[in-house]
Design a protein around this motif. Structure first.
Motif, mmCIF file in Angstrom:
data_model
loop_
_atom_site.group_PDB
_atom_site.id
_atom_site.type_symbol
_atom_site.label_atom_id
_atom_site.label_comp_id
_atom_site.label_asym_id
_atom_site.label_seq_id
_atom_site.Cartn_x
_atom_site.Cartn_y
_atom_site.Cartn_z
ATOM 1 N N GLY A 42 0.797 -1.215 0.114
ATOM 2 C CA GLY A 42 0.098 -0.011 0.137
ATOM 3 C C GLY A 42 0.978 1.558 -0.150
ATOM 4 N N SER A 47 -4.501 6.530 2.271
ATOM 5 C CA SER A 47 -4.933 5.376 1.761
ATOM 6 C C SER A 47 -4.623 4.166 2.853
ATOM 7 C CB SER A 47 -4.840 4.814 0.629
ATOM 8 O OG SER A 47 -5.148 3.708 0.174
ATOM 9 N N GLU A 52 -6.425 0.804 3.454
ATOM 10 C CA GLU A 52 -6.496 0.584 1.913
ATOM 11 C C GLU A 52 -7.958 0.557 1.321
ATOM 12 O OE1 GLU A 52 -3.075 -1.738 0.304
ATOM 13 O OE2 GLU A 52 -2.685 -1.371 2.490
ATOM 14 N N ILE A 55 -11.046 3.432 -2.661
ATOM 15 C CA ILE A 55 -10.532 3.469 -3.501
ATOM 16 C C ILE A 55 -11.455 4.514 -4.509
ATOM 17 C CG2 ILE A 55 -9.623 1.370 -3.663
ATOM 18 C CD1 ILE A 55 -11.672 0.189 -5.200
ATOM 19 N N TYR A 65 -2.250 5.836 -7.405
ATOM 20 C CA TYR A 65 -1.609 4.527 -7.205
ATOM 21 C C TYR A 65 -2.721 3.426 -7.513
ATOM 22 C CZ TYR A 65 0.963 0.714 -5.339
ATOM 23 O OH TYR A 65 1.876 -0.392 -5.050
ATOM 24 N N LEU A 66 -3.872 3.434 -6.548
ATOM 25 C CA LEU A 66 -4.807 2.690 -6.332
ATOM 26 C C LEU A 66 -5.795 2.479 -7.401
ATOM 27 C CD1 LEU A 66 -5.585 2.246 -2.567
ATOM 28 C CD2 LEU A 66 -4.710 0.641 -4.073
ATOM 29 N N ASN A 67 -6.350 3.781 -7.855
ATOM 30 C CA ASN A 67 -7.415 3.920 -8.790
ATOM 31 C C ASN A 67 -7.182 4.830 -9.823
ATOM 32 O OD1 ASN A 67 -9.587 3.641 -10.297
ATOM 33 N ND2 ASN A 67 -11.133 3.803 -8.493
ATOM 34 N N THR A 194 -11.478 -1.439 -9.693
ATOM 35 C CA THR A 194 -10.134 -1.614 -10.318
ATOM 36 C C THR A 194 -9.715 -2.895 -10.591
ATOM 37 O OG1 THR A 194 -8.751 -1.624 -8.371
ATOM 38 C CG2 THR A 194 -9.461 0.445 -8.808
ATOM 39 N N SER A 196 -5.860 -4.170 -11.459
ATOM 40 C CA SER A 196 -4.534 -3.805 -11.470
ATOM 41 C C SER A 196 -3.412 -4.686 -12.018
ATOM 42 C CB SER A 196 -4.164 -3.330 -10.165
ATOM 43 O OG SER A 196 -4.668 -2.320 -9.591
ATOM 44 N N ARG A 240 -10.121 -4.943 -7.166
ATOM 45 C CA ARG A 240 -10.874 -4.585 -6.104
ATOM 46 C C ARG A 240 -12.318 -3.777 -6.508
ATOM 47 N NH1 ARG A 240 -5.269 -2.490 -6.397
ATOM 48 N NH2 ARG A 240 -3.947 -3.144 -4.849
#
Length: 338
Positions: A42, A47, A52, A55, A65-67, A194, A196, A240
């Motif tokens: 993470g 976040s 985390e 999102i 970075y996450l979404n 998301t 990834s 996610r």
């Protein structure tokens, strides 16, 4: 608006149907079969402090970075730097930049994982060979995100990935996709989805794979040069889906709650829940918990925000994560919205 809402829900459902078969086959154990596992760490103290679990809407560049689909909601340019002293004296640094444009928001980020010096050992020389090596990972990302309606956003991230260990290395390309849907119920609850690290695989090549072998059956111990063969390994594909909403809002206080499900090809489904209390738009207290993780459990943190005349909004965030039998992790993030 009703027609748009139906179309967005159809897109979300269709995305899940398309993505699900890529994650893993039923009854197959994929544990330990992914490379570039630094991508699971993470990043962004804001976040991480809520485990985390959020999102959805971004208020600085760290959510890139996450979404990637969340950064289209940013109305100002934003830059973020985050640093993590990770487990066993490794470290991870992250830098992100988002720029709004008339045709959507664009972003760039870079994540670098470093091991520090490692003393090389072998089966025959377990006290060390006298050689010091290092390991590192790098991710470079380019993002485009746009609000397709006043309630739905979509983003795409193209990235270059590389891993290095001593004198062998591997690299590939991959992409992330993400979206945010703002509903009209439960205080405009937001839904984020998301996918990834969808893309290529990594296969190591380099000088350390060049060896010398003795010819079997040779009476003269004849040696010939050889190359060790390596296999290609998949990236940690992560799917996610999360929701977030405002549970309580008063004049100067806001309580938010977040919940997220994480599914991956190389471990069981995981659940993350988090909450944040914003006070006077100056201080935010955060906390969260992770379920079905090996060691990581709860996180907590605090965020400070101040407005300046010369540089814009300045945000400083801190997060602590408990790792059970391992040491806890501290993460700091500095963001500027200008």
């Amino acid at each position: 608006m009703k027609k748009n809402k139906i179309n967005v829900l159809q897109i979300l459902v269709l995305s899940f149907i398309i993505i699900s078969p890529f994650l893993k086959a039923q009854g197959v154990n994929y544990v330990g079969t992914s490379v570039a596992n630094f991508l699971k760490i993470g990043l962004g103290a804001k976040s991480v402090a809520v485990a985390e679990a959020d999102i959805t809407i971004a208020d600085d560049a760290s959510m890139l970075y996450l979404n990637p689909g969340s950064i289209s909601w940013l109305e100002k340019s934003s830059a973020t730097f985050s640093y993590v002293q990770w487990l066993v004296q490794t470290n991870l640094s992250y830098l992100a930049l988002v720029l709004p444009t008339d045709f959507g928001n664009i972003g760039f980020d870079i994540a670098y994982f470093g091991s520090g010096d490692i003393k090389e050992t072998t089966l025959l020389r377990q006290e060390g060979t006298g050689r010091v090596v290092t390991a590192s990972d790098l991710a470079l990302g380019l993002v485009y995100a746009k609000n397709l309606t006043d309630r739905f956003s979509f983003g795409f991230k193209f990235k270059y990935l590389s891993e290095n260990l001593a004198s062998v290395s591997a690299s590939t390309f991959a992409f992330d996709i993400g979206s945010v849907f703002v509903t009209s119920f439960m205080n405009n609850m937001k839904i984020g989805i998301t996918l990834s690290n969808f893309g290529g695989s990594l296969r190591f090549e380099g000088n350390d794979l060049l060896v010398t072998q003795v010819v079997p059956g040779s009476t003269t111990n004849k040696q010939v040069p050889a190359i060790l063969q390596t296999n290609s390994w998949n990236l940690p594909l992560l799917f996610r889906i999360g929701v977030s909403t405002t549970a309580l809002e008063l004049d100067n206080y806001r309580l938010g709650i977040n919940y997220m499900i994480v599914d991956s090809r190389d471990y069981d489904v995981r659940h993350n829940i988090g909450t944040s209390l914003q006070i006077y738009d100056l201080v935010t207290l955060r906390g969260g918990y992770r379920f079905n993780y090996d060691e990581a459990t709860f996180s907590a943190g605090i965020g400070l925000k101040t407005k300046t005349d010369f540089i814009g909004d300045l945000l400083l965030d801190y997060a602590y994560t408990d790792f059970g039998r391992l040491n806890g992790i501290n993460q700091f993030t500095l963001s500027i919205n200008f």
